[in-house]
Each structure stands twice: as C-alpha cells, then as structure tokens.
Write a protein that holds these residues in place. Sequence first.
Motif, PDB file in Angstrom:
ATOM      1  N   GLN A 493       0.941  -1.333  -0.122  1.00  0.00           N
ATOM      2  CA  GLN A 493       0.125  -0.001   0.130  1.00  0.00           C
ATOM      3  C   GLN A 493       0.782   1.290   0.093  1.00  0.00           C
ATOM      4  OE1 GLN A 493      -2.854   0.208   3.355  1.00  0.00           O
ATOM      5  NE2 GLN A 493      -3.989   1.810   2.283  1.00  0.00           N
ATOM      6  N   THR A 494       1.840   1.259   0.807  1.00  0.00           N
ATOM      7  CA  THR A 494       2.910   2.392   0.733  1.00  0.00           C
ATOM      8  C   THR A 494       3.474   2.553  -0.357  1.00  0.00           C
ATOM      9  OG1 THR A 494       3.292   1.957   3.135  1.00  0.00           O
ATOM     10  CG2 THR A 494       4.810   3.570   1.977  1.00  0.00           C
ATOM     11  N   PHE A 495       4.028   1.518  -1.108  1.00  0.00           N
ATOM     12  CA  PHE A 495       4.586   1.585  -2.382  1.00  0.00           C
ATOM     13  C   PHE A 495       3.739   2.183  -3.439  1.00  0.00           C
ATOM     14  CE2 PHE A 495       5.574  -0.249  -6.540  1.00  0.00           C
ATOM     15  CZ  PHE A 495       6.435   0.319  -6.707  1.00  0.00           C
ATOM     16  N   LEU A 496       2.508   1.621  -3.512  1.00  0.00           N
ATOM     17  CA  LEU A 496       1.520   2.133  -4.697  1.00  0.00           C
ATOM     18  C   LEU A 496       1.390   3.510  -4.462  1.00  0.00           C
ATOM     19  CD1 LEU A 496      -1.106  -0.886  -4.707  1.00  0.00           C
ATOM     20  CD2 LEU A 496       0.720  -0.291  -6.262  1.00  0.00           C
ATOM     21  N   LEU A 502       4.904   9.433  -7.978  1.00  0.00           N
ATOM     22  CA  LEU A 502       6.153   9.739  -9.105  1.00  0.00           C
ATOM     23  C   LEU A 502       5.789   9.517 -10.361  1.00  0.00           C
ATOM     24  CD1 LEU A 502       8.960   7.650  -6.869  1.00  0.00           C
ATOM     25  CD2 LEU A 502       8.701   9.980  -6.877  1.00  0.00           C
ATOM     26  N   GLY A 503       4.404   9.229 -10.497  1.00  0.00           N
ATOM     27  CA  GLY A 503       4.025   9.092 -11.891  1.00  0.00           C
ATOM     28  C   GLY A 503       4.361   7.841 -12.634  1.00  0.00           C
ATOM     29  N   LEU A 504       4.593   6.893 -11.811  1.00  0.00           N
ATOM     30  CA  LEU A 504       5.020   5.610 -12.262  1.00  0.00           C
ATOM     31  C   LEU A 504       3.650   4.511 -12.267  1.00  0.00           C
ATOM     32  CD1 LEU A 504       8.038   4.824  -9.878  1.00  0.00           C
ATOM     33  CD2 LEU A 504       8.187   5.453 -12.526  1.00  0.00           C
ATOM     34  N   GLN A 505       3.584   3.645 -13.461  1.00  0.00           N
ATOM     35  CA  GLN A 505       2.761   2.786 -13.493  1.00  0.00           C
ATOM     36  C   GLN A 505       3.198   1.554 -12.760  1.00  0.00           C
ATOM     37  OE1 GLN A 505       2.236   2.447 -17.913  1.00  0.00           O
ATOM     38  NE2 GLN A 505       0.162   3.528 -17.753  1.00  0.00           N
ATOM     39  N   THR A 506       2.044   0.697 -12.212  1.00  0.00           N
ATOM     40  CA  THR A 506       2.479  -0.476 -11.268  1.00  0.00           C
ATOM     41  C   THR A 506       1.730  -1.608 -11.629  1.00  0.00           C
ATOM     42  OG1 THR A 506       0.781   0.049  -9.649  1.00  0.00           O
ATOM     43  CG2 THR A 506       2.809   1.185  -9.235  1.00  0.00           C
ATOM     44  N   ALA A 516      -7.431 -10.498  -2.856  1.00  0.00           N
ATOM     45  CA  ALA A 516      -6.082  -9.612  -3.386  1.00  0.00           C
ATOM     46  C   ALA A 516      -6.366  -8.791  -4.227  1.00  0.00           C
ATOM     47  CB  ALA A 516      -4.986 -10.811  -3.509  1.00  0.00           C
ATOM     48  N   ALA A 517      -6.959  -8.994  -5.413  1.00  0.00           N
ATOM     49  CA  ALA A 517      -7.282  -8.230  -6.502  1.00  0.00           C
ATOM     50  C   ALA A 517      -8.198  -7.042  -6.033  1.00  0.00           C
ATOM     51  CB  ALA A 517      -7.865  -9.058  -7.606  1.00  0.00           C
ATOM     52  N   ALA A 518      -9.090  -7.232  -5.198  1.00  0.00           N
ATOM     53  CA  ALA A 518      -9.774  -6.006  -4.702  1.00  0.00           C
ATOM     54  C   ALA A 518      -9.244  -5.302  -3.931  1.00  0.00           C
ATOM     55  CB  ALA A 518     -11.149  -6.725  -3.793  1.00  0.00           C
ATOM     56  N   LEU A 519      -8.293  -5.618  -2.772  1.00  0.00           N
ATOM     57  CA  LEU A 519      -7.469  -4.925  -2.236  1.00  0.00           C
ATOM     58  C   LEU A 519      -6.362  -4.017  -2.988  1.00  0.00           C
ATOM     59  CD1 LEU A 519      -6.054  -7.392   0.602  1.00  0.00           C
ATOM     60  CD2 LEU A 519      -7.675  -5.194   0.927  1.00  0.00           C
ATOM     61  N   LEU A 520      -5.914  -4.619  -3.952  1.00  0.00           N
ATOM     62  CA  LEU A 520      -5.032  -3.828  -4.882  1.00  0.00           C
ATOM     63  C   LEU A 520      -5.577  -3.049  -5.841  1.00  0.00           C
ATOM     64  CD1 LEU A 520      -2.843  -6.912  -6.076  1.00  0.00           C
ATOM     65  CD2 LEU A 520      -1.866  -5.182  -5.144  1.00  0.00           C
ATOM     66  N   CYS A 525      -3.605   0.161  -7.758  1.00  0.00           N
ATOM     67  CA  CYS A 525      -2.434  -0.635  -8.720  1.00  0.00           C
ATOM     68  C   CYS A 525      -2.933  -0.703 -10.092  1.00  0.00           C
ATOM     69  CB  CYS A 525      -2.321  -2.191  -8.070  1.00  0.00           C
ATOM     70  SG  CYS A 525      -1.234  -3.065  -8.950  1.00  0.00           S
ATOM     71  N   ASP A 526      -2.277  -0.330 -10.938  1.00  0.00           N
ATOM     72  CA  ASP A 526      -2.654  -0.232 -12.470  1.00  0.00           C
ATOM     73  C   ASP A 526      -3.048  -1.607 -12.907  1.00  0.00           C
ATOM     74  OD1 ASP A 526      -2.355   2.654 -12.624  1.00  0.00           O
ATOM     75  OD2 ASP A 526      -0.618   2.184 -12.185  1.00  0.00           O
ATOM     76  N   TYR A 527      -2.076  -2.596 -12.575  1.00  0.00           N
ATOM     77  CA  TYR A 527      -2.346  -3.940 -13.504  1.00  0.00           C
ATOM     78  C   TYR A 527      -2.097  -5.051 -12.700  1.00  0.00           C
ATOM     79  CZ  TYR A 527      -0.887  -0.448 -17.258  1.00  0.00           C
ATOM     80  OH  TYR A 527      -0.928   0.596 -17.981  1.00  0.00           O
ATOM     81  N   LEU A 528      -2.555  -6.182 -12.851  1.00  0.00           N
ATOM     82  CA  LEU A 528      -2.366  -7.621 -12.242  1.00  0.00           C
ATOM     83  C   LEU A 528      -2.182  -8.452 -12.866  1.00  0.00           C
ATOM     84  CD1 LEU A 528      -6.130  -7.617 -10.852  1.00  0.00           C
ATOM     85  CD2 LEU A 528      -3.987  -6.416  -9.568  1.00  0.00           C
TER      86      LEU A 528
END
Length: 553
Positions: A493-496, A502-506, A516-520, A525-528
């Motif tokens: 969560q902190t990293f995302l 920073l304008g980075l896709q994740t 887990a997908a729902a949390l992300l 989070c942009d992509y799984l």
Amino acid sequence: MSIGDVPYVWDVATDRLRWGGNAADVLGVTDAASIATGRGFARLLAPDTTESRFDAVMRSGTTDAGQGVPFSVQYALVPPGRPDEPLWVEDVGRWFAGSRGEPSRVHGIVRVITERRAREERLTYLSRFDDLTGEMNRWHLTEVLAATVEETVRYRASCGFLLLAIDNVGRINEAYGYEVADEVVASVAKRLRARMRGGDHLGRFSGNKFGIILKQCTPDDLKIAAERLLAGVRDGVVQTKAGPVAVTASVGGVTVPRHARSVRDVLARAKEALETAQAKRNGSFHGYQPNVERDALRRASVRTSDEIITALNDRRVDIAFEPVMHTGARTPAFHECLMRIRRSDGELIPVGEIVPIAERLGLMRLLDHRVLELVLDALRRMPQLVASVNVSPASTSDPDWWEALAAGLRGRPALARRLIIEITETAAIHDLDETRGFVARAKDLGCRVAIDDFGAGYTSFRNLRKLGVDIVKIDGAFVQHLTRSEDDRAFVQTFLDLAHRLGLQTVAEWVQDEEAAALLASWGCDYLQGRLTGLATIEPPWPSVTDCGAAAS
C-alpha cells in the motif's frame, strides 16, 4: 674492420687451413700460425663441444656426387687469454671428395653468432622458466606434473600438488606499485624454495600463484608440507625498496591418485581447494575432499549447458505469453514474453533449472539474444500485441544485444512503442549510473522500461526517481500472502501510494485470488499479473497477420 664472417679452405690430406685476411680479428686470435692447421684450430674448441667441423665432415656418412656435401654446425671457441668469454660460431660449408670418395677439401665460412646464441638460449630458458623467480613457468610445471602423475599412477604410489596464492597482491599493487609486488613475488619464491624437500618441484603457476609438486606424499604429508610452506611465507616481513611488507599466503592441495588421476583433475581440484581456503581466511590451507552434492551440481551444469546450446542450435527456444491485465477492466494491457526451452522430445525444461546455471556459465547472453529475436518477430506479426521482454544483467551492456534491438526497431517507431524492456531490481541497483544509461538508451529507441521484482533488492524509493523507468512490478513475494500478512499489506500500500506520486505505473505479480485483487484495486494498482488473470501459454494471444489473411481467404 671485421664484419663477423671469415672464409676458409681446409686441405684435409695435409691438414692445412687457409683463412681470409680478417680471421684474427673475427676469432680473437693474435697468432695466425696457431690456427693454420685443423689440429691447431681444434685446440680452440670449448672442452664441452659435442660436434665440431671435423665431426660434421669426417663422420657425415654421405657420398659426394660431384657437387660437394653441405654441412652446418655450431660450436664454441675459447680464444687464448679469454677463458671466460667463449665465442659461439656457426660453421657452414661443403666438403668435396678425393679419388677414393673420402673428404679431401673443405670450403666454408665461420660466422660469429655469440649474440644470436645468447638470444636463443634466453628464449629457450624463458620457454621453460619464469624470468622473475627463476622457477619453472606454468607450461614446464604442468609438463613435470603430468610426468609425476603418470609415474605415480603406474607404480601405485602417492604424490601431492599444492596451489599456493599470495594474499592481497592487488592491495600491494595499489599501495606500493607493481615493482614492489614483483619483489614480494620473488621473495616468496625464495622462501618456498628454502622450505622444500629435495626432489620436489616448484613453479610459478600465474601472477601470484605457485604450484608445488610433492613426490611420495600422503594426505597427512600434504597438510604438513602446506603448513611448513605457509609458515615460511609469513616468516618475517619482506624487505622491499618501498619498505617492509607483511605477506601471507593461502594454499589448496590434492593428493594423487586418491582424489585425482589426471593433470586436468589435479589442477581443477587444487584450484577448488585454494578457493575454499581463501574463503575461510587468509593464510590457511584446505585439502580437497569429494563432495557428492557439488559433483552432482557440476554434472547438472554440464548437462544443462549442453541442452541450452543444442536447443539454440535446433531452434527449440520459444516464448510464452503471460497477460498483464488492467485492474478494473481485466483486459490485457500487455503480455510478458517468457522464455521456454523444449527438449528434443518436446518436453519443456523448467525455467528455474535453466536460468541459474545459464547465468553461472555465461549463457544468458545467448538466450537473451534469441528471445529478443522472437519477441520482435511476434510484434511484427501481431499488430495488437504489446509485449515486455526480460533482459539479464549480462545483456544490459552487451553491444550485440543492443545492435539486435536497434536493428529490429529501425524505421518502426510504432513497434518500439509496443515494446517494454524489463530489468530486475537487483540488476538495477548494482550500478545506478549504468542503469540510468540503460534506461535512457532504451527510451531513445522509443521503448518503455520496467523494473521487475521490486522489493526483492530493497531499492530505496528515492532511487526510483533517479532511474527514470516507466513501470514498476511489485515482487510477487509481497503479493501472494497479501490477505494474510499485515507487513506485506503495509509495504504494498505504501509503495503504490508513492509510485503514483512519482507518476509510475504499477503491476502486482503473483495475484492469486479476487480478495487480493480487490485490495490492490482499492489501493490504485494499475495492472494485475498471476494465476487469477492467467498464466503463460505458448499459444500467442492473437493470430499473426499471415494467419488472419489465411482466415479471410
């Protein structure tokens, strides 16, 4: 003035020897009468002469057919009053037969070759001995070792070989310079020689390494000899022109035929034992011992290496496509192209078996090159495909890889925009400046860059800004237990949150379930990527252009 050559004619029957006018100067003789006969000239020959002009002519065993019989011989002369300054000459000429076929007359030239002979002797010496230490060089040492091993095996005896390395020679070079390091090497050679038994052999194996052949040596004797030699090396400082230098050495050893029966095995196992000794501490000894697990690993390495090379030659390296999905829409954002290698029977080799060995053996560069070719080809054939390709650290600075990438993208800017190049976090943080250069170069070609396995190397978040990448993939180890681990949830969560700032896709890797997908998704989070969204398959996600054309027809 003498030019170093003097002609002569020798009448064999009368033993008369007529010389050119410069004979006295060339041969260093003050009394010309002393060399007016063959016998007189023979008195100048060095005592250890093995073949003279007389031998070359009178014992040639050849018949004169009318044109004379050529001869050439080298020997040393000792001019009167100069016993310590032998003169080496080359005696070249022809002898002509008398009426009964025996040598009757000789025409020749004596040429002084003292300097040439010295150079030849010097080259001969250097071909067998080390100039700095005076001990055998590696070639000669290996030659003596081969003979010793053969004799030991034949007579069912036992011998030993020690490989000794001076510790920290690199630091000595840096601190004092190469000349002082050479003084240390030469001094160590003398200390080793002083502690050796008669009949054993010493040679300089490489820059800071010495090989010692120990005849009639048991495993117990090997250890005793090693400790004696190590004590000799560290016995007092080495006095050099830069001052005293403290020296220690490490040594590895192997006994023959107990643990090796060929020169190749002796050297390989002595090197291995030396590396083990150096890993323990400087100044220590380690005797080689068989290791079942290590030997099994080596056999596996050889087998896998053969499989990799054969697969490359037989075009059995393929790519599999694993979808990376938009978190909300669950539609493909791009496909990660993963290497797959098939055996000759079609069975896939587990990637986990291939990559570590390929990296250790330096084969990843070849595999990376082939995978890049396949990915570029797939991009050309499937206009809908957006692909990412992994690059190993070995290839990031490989000019051939870069040339292949540039050639594949040349004149195709749309294709470059559909290519993402992935580098691991571990490789990225190894040299941040080099990684920044890699990212800039890839972007200049029109590609995007992703960091794979983020979190495995504990890159500081500050470095992400410096690297200039476009996409960051969170290491699956932090994602697979997301629903059960508070620590993992806090990290992700902190990293995302920071990545978005920073304008980075994740990308979250190893996504296993909807929870887990729902949390992300809630954290932005942009992509799984993972089992939930689909694992890699050899089947391409879309038919190629040629397939589409065939279907339309």
